[in-house]
Design an enzyme around this catalytic site. Structure first.
Site, PDB file in Angstrom:
ATOM      1  CG  HIS A   1      10.515   3.736  -2.502  1.00 20.31           C
ATOM      2  ND1 HIS A   1      12.029   3.684  -2.471  1.00 20.31           N
ATOM      3  CD2 HIS A   1      10.142   2.263  -3.138  1.00 20.31           C
ATOM      4  CE1 HIS A   1      12.108   1.899  -2.422  1.00 20.31           C
ATOM      5  NE2 HIS A   1      11.157   1.913  -3.023  1.00 20.31           N
TER       6      HIS A   1
ATOM      7  CE  LYS B   1      10.532   1.972   1.004  1.00 20.42           C
ATOM      8  NZ  LYS B   1       9.775   0.879   1.342  1.00 20.42           N
TER       9      LYS B   1
END
Ligand code: NAD
Length: 268
Positions: free
Chosen positions: A156, A160
């Protein structure tokens, strides 16, 4: 049947993607957009906010003001705001698609209770592809139940803050359930140093963070002589938004109850 769709949190990252998806979808009509009551955007055109040009849908500050203008609400906001919006929709016989994450146990119970009187579709990932992958993983794990090591890798963007992703954990749960294992007991989160030989019961997780990756997940089933990989890569929030709009059209036929994307995609 055309589904008239309202979107709360319309000015948010997902809100704008949802407007785009609702406008583009066949069988859906984007008719209402709600922002915070104190927002300076109230009165502005929702289409312009989403970069689509004028759509003739003005942003309002209260869901109650547009309650007669839609059939299904799509809500990607924050837990308390979502619960308040569902309660109002339940009173008026409206269905709600819920993308908000981060509900506490108490809030989840409130949500379950609201499903007695309203049709709700809840998913922490509305991507059609990810939900199909859950089904594929269930099938793969049952077929590859002996002699295959299972490892899950997710990537990600750099912003995040949680790891592994909720989607990676759900993938692990699906595999563990199919193999009759308890994920809480068999999950291994990252490895370092002299770790010894691999316990065949374990399900390993590894996390990559960087750049603007929207979300990549790969589950590998590895045996002597072959390796099967099931991969999903999201490149845009539209993946979630399109799934949510699809769920809205499906949900319009339901009177009450708690549903998820496995129901919408008829994968049960
Ligand atoms: P965001 O911060 O960009 O947008 C949230 C929007 O909700 C904002 O416009 C904000 O003003 C509004 N909002 C928040 N609290 C509110 C309140 N009390 N009253 C009225 N409006 C309120 O966030 P985002 O990236 O769009 O994500 C929103 C939610 O959706 C998060 O919970 C996120 O985890 C979740 N999400 C779910 C999926 C999925 O597929 N289920 C995908 C992406 C994001």
């Amino acid at each position: 049947m055309t589904t008239r769709i309202a979107i709360t949190g319309a000015a948010g990252r997902m809100g704008k993607a949802l407007i785009e998806a609702a406008v583009a979808a066949g069988g859906a009509d984007f008719t209402a957009a709600i922002v915070r009551p104190e927002s300076s955007l109230i009165g502005a055109d929702a289409g312009e906010l989403a970069g689509l040009g004028k759509l003739g849908v003005a942003l309002v500050g209260n869901l109650a003001d547009v309650i007669n203008d839609f059939d299904v609400l799509i809500d990607f906001t924050a837990p308390q705001a979502t619960l308040d919006n569902i309660a109002l929709c339940a009173q008026h016989g409206k269905q709600v698609v819920i993308g908000t994450t981060g509900f506490s146990e108490d809030e989840k119970q409130q949500l379950n209770k609201l499903a007695d009187t309203a049709a709700l579709c809840v998913a922490s990932n509305f991507s059609t592809g990810v939900n199909l992958c859950f089904k594929l993983l269930d099938v793969a794990a049952r077929v590859l139940s002996n002699g295959y090591d299972v490892e899950i890798v997710e990537a990600h963007h750099r912003h995040k803050v949680d790891s592994p992703s909720g989607t990676a954990l759900r993938m692990g749960e699906v595999v563990a359930n199919a193999l009759d294992r308890d994920l809480g007991k068999v999950a291994v989160y990252g490895r370092e140093g002299v770790i010894g030989v691999r316990d065949p019961q374990t399900i390993g997780f590894a996390t990559v963070r960087g750049g603007d990756v929207v979300g990549d997940h790969t589950v590998s089933f590895m045996a002597d002589g072959e390796r099967i990989e099931i991969t999903h890569k999201a490149s845009s929030r539209l993946a979630f938004a399109n799934g949510a709009v699809r769920a809205a059209s499906w949900l319009q036929q339901r009177d009450s109850g708690l549903f998820d994307m496995q129901d919408v995609l008829e994968l049960r």
